[in-house]
Design a protein around this motif. Structure first.
Motif, PDB file in Angstrom:
ATOM      1  N   THR A  53       1.290  25.117  14.606  1.00 25.76           N
ATOM      2  CA  THR A  53       1.161  25.628  15.975  1.00 25.76           C
ATOM      3  C   THR A  53      -0.301  25.822  16.350  1.00 25.76           C
ATOM      4  O   THR A  53      -0.738  25.437  17.447  1.00 25.76           O
ATOM      5  CB  THR A  53       1.914  26.961  16.110  1.00 25.76           C
ATOM      6  OG1 THR A  53       3.294  26.757  15.798  1.00 25.76           O
ATOM      7  CG2 THR A  53       1.795  27.509  17.522  1.00 25.76           C
ATOM      8  N   ILE A  54      -1.080  26.408  15.434  1.00 23.91           N
ATOM      9  CA  ILE A  54      -2.498  26.629  15.712  1.00 23.91           C
ATOM     10  C   ILE A  54      -3.238  25.307  15.852  1.00 23.91           C
ATOM     11  O   ILE A  54      -4.076  25.137  16.742  1.00 23.91           O
ATOM     12  CB  ILE A  54      -3.125  27.497  14.604  1.00 23.91           C
ATOM     13  CG1 ILE A  54      -2.552  28.912  14.671  1.00 23.91           C
ATOM     14  CG2 ILE A  54      -4.645  27.532  14.729  1.00 23.91           C
ATOM     15  CD1 ILE A  54      -3.059  29.832  13.594  1.00 23.91           C
ATOM     16  N   LEU A  55      -2.936  24.343  14.998  1.00 25.12           N
ATOM     17  CA  LEU A  55      -3.582  23.034  15.096  1.00 25.12           C
ATOM     18  C   LEU A  55      -3.255  22.357  16.427  1.00 25.12           C
ATOM     19  O   LEU A  55      -4.116  21.699  17.038  1.00 25.12           O
ATOM     20  CB  LEU A  55      -3.151  22.148  13.935  1.00 25.12           C
ATOM     21  CG  LEU A  55      -3.675  22.539  12.542  1.00 25.12           C
ATOM     22  CD1 LEU A  55      -3.028  21.672  11.473  1.00 25.12           C
ATOM     23  CD2 LEU A  55      -5.197  22.407  12.492  1.00 25.12           C
ATOM     24  N   THR A  56      -2.029  22.534  16.885  1.00 22.01           N
ATOM     25  CA  THR A  56      -1.645  21.962  18.175  1.00 22.01           C
ATOM     26  C   THR A  56      -2.432  22.612  19.310  1.00 22.01           C
ATOM     27  O   THR A  56      -2.909  21.935  20.236  1.00 22.01           O
ATOM     28  CB  THR A  56      -0.136  22.151  18.411  1.00 22.01           C
ATOM     29  OG1 THR A  56       0.585  21.543  17.336  1.00 22.01           O
ATOM     30  CG2 THR A  56       0.290  21.529  19.722  1.00 22.01           C
ATOM     31  N   THR A 125      -9.446  31.137  18.179  1.00 22.28           N
ATOM     32  CA  THR A 125      -8.989  30.248  19.251  1.00 22.28           C
ATOM     33  C   THR A 125      -9.155  30.909  20.610  1.00 22.28           C
ATOM     34  O   THR A 125      -9.643  30.298  21.561  1.00 22.28           O
ATOM     35  CB  THR A 125      -7.518  29.865  19.034  1.00 22.28           C
ATOM     36  OG1 THR A 125      -7.371  29.282  17.741  1.00 22.28           O
ATOM     37  CG2 THR A 125      -7.057  28.878  20.084  1.00 22.28           C
ATOM     38  N   VAL A 126      -8.750  32.173  20.694  1.00 17.63           N
ATOM     39  CA  VAL A 126      -8.915  32.904  21.959  1.00 17.63           C
ATOM     40  C   VAL A 126     -10.397  33.126  22.251  1.00 17.63           C
ATOM     41  O   VAL A 126     -10.848  32.969  23.396  1.00 17.63           O
ATOM     42  CB  VAL A 126      -8.164  34.250  21.896  1.00 17.63           C
ATOM     43  CG1 VAL A 126      -8.444  35.082  23.145  1.00 17.63           C
ATOM     44  CG2 VAL A 126      -6.673  34.011  21.755  1.00 17.63           C
ATOM     45  N   ALA A 127     -11.175  33.486  21.232  1.00 18.83           N
ATOM     46  CA  ALA A 127     -12.595  33.723  21.441  1.00 18.83           C
ATOM     47  C   ALA A 127     -13.316  32.454  21.884  1.00 18.83           C
ATOM     48  O   ALA A 127     -14.240  32.504  22.702  1.00 18.83           O
ATOM     49  CB  ALA A 127     -13.229  34.258  20.155  1.00 18.83           C
ATOM     50  N   ALA A 128     -12.901  31.307  21.367  1.00 19.13           N
ATOM     51  CA  ALA A 128     -13.568  30.049  21.695  1.00 19.13           C
ATOM     52  C   ALA A 128     -13.290  29.595  23.116  1.00 19.13           C
ATOM     53  O   ALA A 128     -14.024  28.755  23.653  1.00 19.13           O
ATOM     54  CB  ALA A 128     -13.129  28.952  20.722  1.00 19.13           C
ATOM     55  N   THR A 129     -12.258  30.142  23.746  1.00 18.97           N
ATOM     56  CA  THR A 129     -11.879  29.682  25.083  1.00 18.97           C
ATOM     57  C   THR A 129     -11.943  30.790  26.125  1.00 18.97           C
ATOM     58  O   THR A 129     -11.514  30.594  27.257  1.00 18.97           O
ATOM     59  CB  THR A 129     -10.451  29.116  25.063  1.00 18.97           C
ATOM     60  OG1 THR A 129      -9.539  30.110  24.571  1.00 18.97           O
ATOM     61  CG2 THR A 129     -10.373  27.891  24.163  1.00 18.97           C
ATOM     62  N   LEU A 242       4.280  30.098  25.069  1.00 17.90           N
ATOM     63  CA  LEU A 242       5.066  29.177  24.248  1.00 17.90           C
ATOM     64  C   LEU A 242       4.718  29.281  22.756  1.00 17.90           C
ATOM     65  O   LEU A 242       5.631  29.370  21.913  1.00 17.90           O
ATOM     66  CB  LEU A 242       4.885  27.742  24.746  1.00 17.90           C
ATOM     67  CG  LEU A 242       5.707  27.342  25.973  1.00 17.90           C
ATOM     68  CD1 LEU A 242       5.369  25.909  26.392  1.00 17.90           C
ATOM     69  CD2 LEU A 242       7.203  27.469  25.678  1.00 17.90           C
ATOM     70  N   PRO A 243       3.421  29.255  22.364  1.00 20.12           N
ATOM     71  CA  PRO A 243       3.114  29.392  20.926  1.00 20.12           C
ATOM     72  C   PRO A 243       3.604  30.711  20.347  1.00 20.12           C
ATOM     73  O   PRO A 243       4.113  30.754  19.224  1.00 20.12           O
ATOM     74  CB  PRO A 243       1.578  29.284  20.878  1.00 20.12           C
ATOM     75  CG  PRO A 243       1.203  28.576  22.132  1.00 20.12           C
ATOM     76  CD  PRO A 243       2.191  29.016  23.157  1.00 20.12           C
ATOM     77  N   ALA A 244       3.459  31.802  21.130  1.00 23.75           N
ATOM     78  CA  ALA A 244       3.914  33.103  20.638  1.00 23.75           C
ATOM     79  C   ALA A 244       5.425  33.131  20.506  1.00 23.75           C
ATOM     80  O   ALA A 244       5.968  33.659  19.524  1.00 23.75           O
ATOM     81  CB  ALA A 244       3.441  34.208  21.581  1.00 23.75           C
ATOM     82  N   ALA A 245       6.135  32.568  21.490  1.00 23.48           N
ATOM     83  CA  ALA A 245       7.593  32.530  21.421  1.00 23.48           C
ATOM     84  C   ALA A 245       8.061  31.708  20.221  1.00 23.48           C
ATOM     85  O   ALA A 245       9.011  32.088  19.523  1.00 23.48           O
ATOM     86  CB  ALA A 245       8.158  31.946  22.716  1.00 23.48           C
ATOM     87  N   ALA A 246       7.387  30.585  19.967  1.00 27.07           N
ATOM     88  CA  ALA A 246       7.730  29.768  18.808  1.00 27.07           C
ATOM     89  C   ALA A 246       7.503  30.545  17.516  1.00 27.07           C
ATOM     90  O   ALA A 246       8.317  30.484  16.577  1.00 27.07           O
ATOM     91  CB  ALA A 246       6.904  28.485  18.817  1.00 27.07           C
ATOM     92  N   ALA A 247       6.410  31.309  17.452  1.00 30.57           N
ATOM     93  CA  ALA A 247       6.123  32.097  16.255  1.00 30.57           C
ATOM     94  C   ALA A 247       7.169  33.177  16.046  1.00 30.57           C
ATOM     95  O   ALA A 247       7.597  33.436  14.906  1.00 30.57           O
ATOM     96  CB  ALA A 247       4.732  32.721  16.369  1.00 30.57           C
TER      97      ALA A 247
END
Length: 258
Positions: A53-56, A125-129, A242-247
């Motif tokens: 998920t993170i790689l995606t 990921t959040v910090a980079a964006t 979506l990523p959080a829901a998948a997790a």
């Protein structure tokens, strides 16, 4: 506070992830990390799905591995702690390459490394964006108390100043013949750390008094151009979560199939 529209971990870009409102990214991060922490460490397959998920997300945000992996070295102290646990913990023992390691310690080390790595990767990921200017408004929209928002934003702002101060102090020591790798300089380094703490404390007092004299009431002022950013729409919330829901689904499945 006018300086530093971005922070050292921010990577400029124009991807879909960069354009999402900061509050949805922060909410997604919190939910994702909670799902990772709640997943039983004895089950391995969920962590592979979390990493995928993170790689995606990195692919969507156009964040290359060569940029983000060196910044993940921040977790090295926790990895060192994890390596020591199999030797320090008690309980059942198992022989590995001639070493008698604690089984509970091995499980604890695995949990710290995998969950810590995923948490750091998601946070980066959040910090980079997300720029530092977006954080106060995002946190206020999420209902975070104003005092906590102020502390967090000021901490981010003054980390750069502290880093620059450390660099100047190190340069001053080197110009006076200091050798940081020599054991006999440990005392000088310790004194430098103490001096840095005192300087930071005194600077914090001066800055706080200056802010009070300018009408600071405990709330961070809204920066021009940032406060005008519209709130996240329903579609943006749905997309970002979506990523959080998948997790969350993966974590729940791990407990069901355990």
């Amino acid at each position: 506070m006018g300086a530093g529209h971005a922070h050292p971990l921010y990577r400029r870009g124009d991807s879909l992830l960069h354009r999402l409102p900061a509050e949805v990214k922060v909410a997604c991060l919190v939910l994702f990390v909670l799902a990772v922490v709640a997943t039983p460490r004895e089950t391995f397959w969920p962590y592979a799905l979390f990493a995928l998920t993170i790689l995606t997300v990195w692919s969507i945000g156009r964040i290359p591995l060569r940029w983000i992996l060196p910044r993940m070295l921040i977790e090295v102290p926790f990895v060192v702690l994890a390596v020591l646990l199999p030797f320090a913990e008690g309980g059942e023992r198992i022989a590995v390459a001639g070493l008698h390691l604690s089984v509970p310690g091995l499980w604890a080390a695995w949990g710290i490394v995998v969950k810590g790595t995923l948490g750091v990767a998601a946070s980066l990921t959040v910090a980079a964006t997300t720029t530092a200017r977006e954080l106060p408004l995002a946190l206020s929209r999420l209902g975070v108390p104003a005092m906590m928002t102020s502390v967090l934003v000021l901490m981010i702002r003054y980390l750069d100043l502290l880093s620059a101060e450390v660099g100047r102090m190190r340069m001053a020591r080197l110009s006076r013949g200091d050798s940081p790798r020599a054991l006999h300089q440990v005392g000088a380094i310790a004194k430098g750390v103490g001096a840095l703490f005192l300087r930071s404390y005194e600077r914090g007092e001066r800055v706080y008094l200056a802010m009070l004299s300018r009408g600071f009431d405990g709330r961070m002022p809204e920066l021009a151009g940032v406060a005008a950013v519209p709130r996240a729409s329903v579609s943006q919330w749905a997309l970002a979560l979506l990523p959080a829901a998948a997790a969350v689904l993966v974590a729940a499945g791990a407990w069901v199939l355990r």
